[in-house]
Design an enzyme around this catalytic site. Structure first.
Site, PDB file in Angstrom:
ATOM      1  CB  SER A  70      55.992 -15.057  15.131  1.00 46.17           C
ATOM      2  OG  SER A  70      56.861 -16.151  15.037  1.00 46.17           O
TER       3      SER A  70
HETATM    4  N1  SAH Z   1      60.908 -15.911  12.574  1.00 46.28           N
HETATM    5  C1  SAH Z   1      59.722 -16.192  11.801  1.00 46.28           C
HETATM    6  C2  SAH Z   1      58.937 -17.345  12.361  1.00 46.28           C
HETATM    7  C3  SAH Z   1      59.226 -18.590  11.612  1.00 46.28           C
HETATM    8  S1  SAH Z   1      58.405 -20.037  12.201  1.00 46.28           S
HETATM    9  C4  SAH Z   1      58.865 -14.909  11.734  1.00 46.28           C
HETATM   10  O1  SAH Z   1      59.443 -13.831  11.769  1.00 46.28           O
HETATM   11  O2  SAH Z   1      57.681 -14.977  11.569  1.00 46.28           O
HETATM   12  C5  SAH Z   1      59.787 -21.016  12.700  1.00 46.28           C
HETATM   13  C6  SAH Z   1      60.749 -21.418  11.615  1.00 46.28           C
HETATM   14  O3  SAH Z   1      61.759 -22.222  12.243  1.00 46.28           O
HETATM   15  C7  SAH Z   1      60.168 -22.282  10.496  1.00 46.28           C
HETATM   16  O4  SAH Z   1      60.360 -21.633   9.266  1.00 46.28           O
HETATM   17  C8  SAH Z   1      61.002 -23.579  10.566  1.00 46.28           C
HETATM   18  O5  SAH Z   1      61.298 -24.131   9.302  1.00 46.28           O
HETATM   19  C9  SAH Z   1      62.259 -23.101  11.263  1.00 46.28           C
HETATM   20  N2  SAH Z   1      63.069 -24.135  11.917  1.00 46.28           N
HETATM   21  C10 SAH Z   1      62.658 -25.223  12.644  1.00 46.28           C
HETATM   22  N3  SAH Z   1      63.732 -25.935  13.052  1.00 46.28           N
HETATM   23  C11 SAH Z   1      64.852 -25.281  12.602  1.00 46.28           C
HETATM   24  C12 SAH Z   1      66.271 -25.533  12.687  1.00 46.28           C
HETATM   25  N4  SAH Z   1      66.779 -26.585  13.337  1.00 46.28           N
HETATM   26  N5  SAH Z   1      67.113 -24.647  12.096  1.00 46.28           N
HETATM   27  C13 SAH Z   1      66.631 -23.564  11.430  1.00 46.28           C
HETATM   28  N6  SAH Z   1      65.328 -23.292  11.300  1.00 46.28           N
HETATM   29  C14 SAH Z   1      64.435 -24.136  11.875  1.00 46.28           C
END
Ligand code: SAH
Length: 220
Positions: A70
């Site tokens: 993000s």
């Molecule tokens: N928190 C991260 C952003 C990750 S993007 C940062 O610090 O940059 C969002 C993430 O959510 C992705 O890796 C995706 O695989 C995960 N995601 C989507 N659905 C999910 C679920 N049901 N349970 C756990 N993770 C999930």
């Protein structure tokens, strides 16, 4: 990586990180604890080495599997909304990705739990967290829709993936007075919302428009 090169990146990143914090302040982030936390976490550790030069730009970057880290503004904004000016005890993040948001939360909360559905990503996040010697984060490979019943209740829950409906299990793992911050909606129609658990039920406030990957079911 040679020691000299490592030192070089370290110094550059400290300066560029200070500039990034300054930009976040200009963009309206007010919470000084959040700004301090962002200033302490080396974001370049969480991205691929080829992209580390761009780690302090205000942009989302690819981390593989069609997912992104993000952008710093949204990490700061969600942390600020979650904190609401108060120290956090136990926090749950859904969507660990590379682990950056979890590392920032670890400076703002006593205990951080974070769940990711993609096994390879949780492995990488674990390496990043270990490299930075952060001791108060527990990572789990699983479906975040289910939350973490065995550790609940949480005084804060952050979703890093968008959903039209906040998962029922997560709402019920919020402590009384607890806050959940999530991108609500789908596709290009998403808004950051905060849901507070009150004595009577749940109160929702709608904040700005955002853009996140979708919350998916199951693990991968
Ligand atoms: N928190 C991260 C952003 C990750 S993007 C940062 O610090 O940059 C969002 C993430 O959510 C992705 O890796 C995706 O695989 C995960 N995601 C989507 N659905 C999910 C679920 N049901 N349970 C756990 N993770 C999930």
């Amino acid at each position: 990586m040679s020691l000299t090169k490592h030192r070089g990146i370290g110094m550059t990143s400290e300066r560029t990180r200070a500039r990034m914090v300054e930009r976040l302040r200009e963009q309206g982030i007010r919470d000084t604890s959040v700004l301090a936390a962002i200033g302490l976490v080396p974001r370049h550790i969480f991205v691929d080495e080829a992209l580390s030069i761009r780690a302090y730009e205000d942009t989302a970057l690819p981390i593989g599997f069609g997912q992104t880290i993000s952008n710093p503004y949204i990490v700061a904004r969600m942390s600020e909304v979650l904190r609401n000016g108060q120290d956090l005890q136990r926090v749950l993040e859904i969507g660990t990705g590379c682990g950056y948001q979890a590392a920032v939360l670890a400076k703002l909360a006593r205990e951080v739990y974070s769940i990711e559905r993609i096994a390879t990503l949780i492995g990488r996040a674990r390496r990043h967290i270990r490299a930075l010697r952060i001791g108060n984060i527990k990572l789990k490979h699983g479906d975040g829709n289910l939350g973490l019943e065995e550790v609940a209740p949480f005084d804060g829950i952050i979703l890093a993936a968008a959903t039209p409906q906040p998962p029922h299990a997560l709402l019920h793992q919020l402590a009384p007075g607890g806050r959940m911050v999530l991108p609500r909606g789908s596709g290009s129609e998403q808004r950051l919302v905060v849901i507070v658990r009150t004595e009577q039920g749940f109160e929702e406030s709608v904040l700005e428009m955002v853009h996140f990957v979708p919350l998916l079911p199951g693990v991968s």
